[in-house]
Scaffold this active site. Structure first.
Site, PDB file in Angstrom:
ATOM      1  N   GLU A  45       5.122   9.156  -0.597  1.00 39.57           N
ATOM      2  CA  GLU A  45       4.205   8.108  -0.137  1.00 39.57           C
ATOM      3  C   GLU A  45       2.852   8.699   0.254  1.00 39.57           C
ATOM      4  OE1 GLU A  45       4.208   4.860  -0.208  1.00 39.57           O
ATOM      5  OE2 GLU A  45       6.126   4.859  -1.223  1.00 39.57           O
ATOM      6  N   TYR A  90      -8.247  14.737  -1.014  1.00 38.09           N
ATOM      7  CA  TYR A  90      -7.957  14.094   0.284  1.00 38.09           C
ATOM      8  C   TYR A  90      -6.963  14.939   1.082  1.00 38.09           C
ATOM      9  CZ  TYR A  90     -10.197  10.129  -1.943  1.00 38.09           C
ATOM     10  OH  TYR A  90     -11.081   9.338  -2.596  1.00 38.09           O
ATOM     11  N   TYR A 125       0.706   0.330   6.146  1.00 36.59           N
ATOM     12  CA  TYR A 125       1.306   0.191   4.821  1.00 36.59           C
ATOM     13  C   TYR A 125       2.372   1.263   4.574  1.00 36.59           C
ATOM     14  CZ  TYR A 125       2.278   1.020   0.023  1.00 36.59           C
ATOM     15  OH  TYR A 125       2.967   1.268  -1.132  1.00 36.59           O
ATOM     16  N   ASP A 143       0.050  -3.100  -0.013  1.00 31.85           N
ATOM     17  CA  ASP A 143      -1.093  -2.263  -0.392  1.00 31.85           C
ATOM     18  C   ASP A 143      -1.946  -3.070  -1.375  1.00 31.85           C
ATOM     19  OD1 ASP A 143       0.407  -2.288  -2.679  1.00 31.85           O
ATOM     20  OD2 ASP A 143       0.237  -0.137  -3.057  1.00 31.85           O
TER      21      ASP A 143
END
Ligand code: SF4
Length: 366
Positions: A45, A90, A125, A143
């Site tokens: 995830e 990220y 989420y 999402d």
């Protein structure tokens, strides 16, 4: 709210998903049981936030080989964690994952949605998706894909995120009836493969009951959100080498590139090019490129400058042995220059004033 009952509206998604589901290394075979490895769901995830499935699969496999459980990840060195994440972008996600693993290793898995949402980096989420997929809790995970699918099915005008609370209440009984893990993944799969921004309604298992499809309004629902225009900067990207060492910025604790080593950069506007013949040092260049970030673009010109001796670096920069370069976690832009160093470049016709450039990278003693 006059939406039809979620359970009957969404019922065709369950058998459809059983038929078309892609085999992914984090997907449990039994969609009615709790997941045998919640840590695998957590890793997937976090990796899938902002990154496509096809890119994530090899990273996920390597990650679980290197950090097979929360304790192994919690005990890993930061550089090893960032190195394993290198190329996914990220990087905050890697640090959140490590912090979440440390929490789970110390205290065990949370026992409710509120506890999951407190794990670093999960947010509403991801916590809901974890709850449904790992633990079979009827926690609606909305999402961008799920909002798009539900907005079209229910013909919701305007931004469906404004209806998030209503949609969660509406969806909960369907999760209980059709299976939290199964329905959550079915919605994700439909949004990722069929009900995409340009939907393939001909292959959709719920086309016969879709409001936007019947109304011919799939192009207008949900409305497209305009992004702020990305700003562009023009930079020299510098590999300065001396005595077998290269000059780098060590990882910063915070910010977009936290945890990553970086090459020095200088704004081209304040360091304009001049004829290379005026520069005494040997210099190599390669064709530049534009590095695209979410809200920013960088037009970078890579340069490699070899000096006879190291100078005292300015604060925030450090000489590192070039031989160690491949062991350091670097972002995509900086990996690209690292890899160019092993290839033949060219002597550029123009380059910034190298004396000025070195002074900009050096400490006060130079
Ligand atoms: S019919 Fe088309 S718009 Fe409606 S849910 Fe299916 S793919 Fe999406």
């Amino acid at each position: 709210m006059s939406w039809p009952a979620a359970t009957s509206l969404l019922a065709p998604l369950a058998p459809w998903f059983e038929r078309v589901r892609r085999e992914l290394p984090w997907r449990a075979a039994d969609l009615d049981a709790t997941h045998p490895d919640p840590y695998a769901v957590l890793v997937s995830e976090l990796m899938l936030q902002q990154t496509q499935v096809a890119t994530v699969v090899p990273y996920f496999t390597r990650w679980l080989d290197e950090f097979p459980d929360p304790r192994a990840l919690a005990n890993a060195e930061d550089d090893a964690v960032h190195k394993a994440w290198e190329g996914l972008g990220y990087y905050r996600r890697a640090r959140f994952l490590k912090a979440s693993a440390a929490s789970v290793a110390a205290e065990g898995w949370p026992t409710d949605l509120g506890g999951l949402a407190k794990l670093p980096g999960l947010g509403p989420y991801t916590a809901a998706a974890m709850g449904a997929i790992a633990f079979q809790w009827p926690t609606p995970a909305l999402d961008g894909n799920a909002f798009r699918v539900l907005a079209r099915l229910l013909l919701i005008e305007g931004d469906p995120k404004d209806r998030a609370a209503e949609l969660r209440s509406w969806l909960t009984p369907a999760l209980e009836a059709l299976g939290p893990s199964r329905l959550t993944q079915a919605l994700m799969e439909l949004g990722a493969t069929v009900c995409t921004p340009a939907p393939a309604c001909g292959g959709c298992p719920v086309a016969d009951r879709c409001g936007a499809h019947h109304a011919g309004r799939t192009g207008a629902i949900p409305p497209v959100v305009k992004r702020a225009k990305a700003t562009t900067s023009t930079l020299w990207l510098l590999a300065i080498e001396a005595e077998g060492h290269v000059l780098l910025h060590p990882p910063a604790p915070r910010g977009l590139l936290a945890g990553l080593w970086r090459w020095p950069t200088l704004e081209a506007a304040t360091h304009p090019p001049q004829p290379t013949a005026l520069n005494p040092q040997p210099i190599t260049a390669w064709p530049g490129w534009t590095q695209v970030y979410t809200h920013r673009r960088e037009a970078v010109s890579p340069l490699h400058l070899v000096l006879a001796e190291r100078f005292t670096p300015a604060a925030g920069k450090r000489w590192m042995p070039r031989a160690e370069l491949h062991g350091l976690p670097l972002g995509k832009r900086d990996q690209r220059l690292r890899d160019l160093l092993g290839t033949a470049g060219q002597v550029p016709l123009e380059a910034p004033d190298l004396q000025v450039l070195i002074k900009a990278c050096a400490g006060p003693s130079v």
